[in-house]
Design an enzyme around this catalytic site. Structure first.
Site, PDB file in Angstrom:
ATOM      1  N   SER A 281      31.080 -31.462  35.283  1.00  0.00           N
ATOM      2  CA  SER A 281      30.687 -30.992  36.605  1.00  0.00           C
ATOM      3  C   SER A 281      31.901 -31.025  37.548  1.00  0.00           C
ATOM      4  O   SER A 281      32.902 -30.382  37.280  1.00  0.00           O
ATOM      5  CB  SER A 281      29.512 -31.824  37.126  1.00  0.00           C
ATOM      6  OG  SER A 281      28.935 -31.242  38.270  1.00  0.00           O
TER       7      SER A 281
ATOM      8  N   ASP B 132      21.592 -23.807  33.955  1.00  0.00           N
ATOM      9  CA  ASP B 132      22.472 -24.369  34.984  1.00  0.00           C
ATOM     10  C   ASP B 132      22.820 -23.263  35.975  1.00  0.00           C
ATOM     11  O   ASP B 132      23.282 -22.196  35.565  1.00  0.00           O
ATOM     12  CB  ASP B 132      23.746 -24.900  34.326  1.00  0.00           C
ATOM     13  CG  ASP B 132      24.724 -25.545  35.306  1.00  0.00           C
ATOM     14  OD1 ASP B 132      24.432 -25.588  36.512  1.00  0.00           O
ATOM     15  OD2 ASP B 132      25.782 -26.002  34.833  1.00  0.00           O
TER      16      ASP B 132
ATOM     17  N   HIS C  83      22.060 -28.501  33.800  1.00  0.00           N
ATOM     18  CA  HIS C  83      23.271 -29.120  34.334  1.00  0.00           C
ATOM     19  C   HIS C  83      23.156 -30.636  34.214  1.00  0.00           C
ATOM     20  O   HIS C  83      22.118 -31.219  34.521  1.00  0.00           O
ATOM     21  CB  HIS C  83      23.453 -28.732  35.804  1.00  0.00           C
ATOM     22  CG  HIS C  83      24.756 -29.177  36.371  1.00  0.00           C
ATOM     23  ND1 HIS C  83      25.915 -28.455  36.232  1.00  0.00           N
ATOM     24  CD2 HIS C  83      25.098 -30.295  37.065  1.00  0.00           C
ATOM     25  CE1 HIS C  83      26.912 -29.096  36.818  1.00  0.00           C
ATOM     26  NE2 HIS C  83      26.441 -30.217  37.327  1.00  0.00           N
TER      27      HIS C  83
END
Length: 304
Positions: A149, A247, A277
């Protein structure tokens, strides 16, 4: 395929977000409260806390070998969450699967520390690792950067910064569902619309979650903030980019992979079906997703 049933079940138990502005202190405390005790974590040959200059790091040695390649890992958390502890299990799994010594970086976070403090810390640790290879037991081969991320943002930005500085020791970059374009206009990528609601991270939450970072001086037009804005991606290290089907940020990661290939950079893009995600951090206990570590190891062996 549909969202993995175990992920769907977990998402169904999440409480609604509290009203009002985000509270970094409370959110960090809640995250840290979920960290399992050390006795319940994946055992390795050695795990030690240290400092790289002034930056806290945690060093994971997978086995008794005298030397290892190195993987410098940057945790995710929208630039204000995450820590050495919340991502300890990810670093352990990476060390176990790859056979590399993993150096996890406790970089400075927003909002207490303005941009580019966190990025500077990440890059400083990479340079520190290369300069202190003998004491770290580095075998002089692999020096990879990896992140999930926002940690993937840092990994991509560090690789580019090193290239611009003429520091050519980074051999690989591994980006797990990276945040590469911090311009969150939902019209920019189809996945921002297709996966806007119901999959954990929601498109409407991207701006408020990243506001601490952006308000600290991080400009979304700056390639150090949004690596996909970099005009020339040529000369960067080989990349593994892992995306998740559900995501909102899926498409920017996959576009970055295509742009790397167009620039002549070896890039492998793997989309995990049924995943959302954060699955490497939260759902790698699911066998279908735990293989991300084996695929990372295969990439690091094959692209050297």
């Amino acid at each position: 395929m549909p969202l993995h049933p175990d992920i769907a079940k977990a998402l169904a138990t999440l409480p609604p977000p509290p009203p009002g502005p985000l509270d970094p202190v409370a959110m960090r405390a809640a995250e840290e409260a979920q960290v399992p005790p050390v006795a319940g974590r994946l055992p390795l040959h050695a795990v030690e806390d240290a400092t790289a200059g002034e930056v806290p790091v945690r060093i994971y040695t997978p086995d008794e070998a005298g030397t290892h390649g190195l993987l410098i890992y940057f945790h995710g958390g929208a630039f204000f969450l995450g820590s050495l502890d919340t991502h300890d299990h990810v670093a352990r799994s990476l060390a176990k699967a790859t056979g590399l010594k993993v150096v996890s970086v406790g970089y400075r976070r927003a909002p207490e520390h303005a941009f580019p403090a966190g990025l500077d810390d990440c890059y400083a640790v990479v340079r520190w690792a290369a300069a202190n290879g003998e004491s770290l037991g580095w075998d002089g081969t692999t020096l990879a950067v990896a992140g999930d991320s926002s940690g993937g943002t840092f990994a991509a930005a560090v690789a580019a910064t090193a290239h611009d500085d003429g520091f050519d020791r980074i051999t690989h970059q591994v980006l797990y569902y990276p945040s590469l374009d911090l311009d969150f206009d939902p019209g920019r990528y189809p996945s921002l619309r297709e996966n806007a609601v119901g999959y954990g991270l929601e498109t409407a939450g991207l701006k408020p979650f990243n506001a601490f970072y952006l308000d600290s001086g991080a400009d979304p037009a700056d390639p150090r903030v949004s690596p996909i804005k970099r005009a020339d991606l040529g000369g960067l290290p080989p990349a593994l980019i892992v995306t998740a089907e559900y995501d909102p940020m899926r498409d920017e990661g996959e576009l970055y992979g295509r742009r790397l290939k167009d620039a002549g950079v070896e890039a492998t893009v793997i989309r995990y079906p049924g995943a959302n995600h954060g699955f490497v951090q939260h759902f790698s206990w699911i066998p279908d997703y735990h293989r991300v570590f084996e695929e990372t190891a295969a990439f690091l062996r094959g692209a050297s």
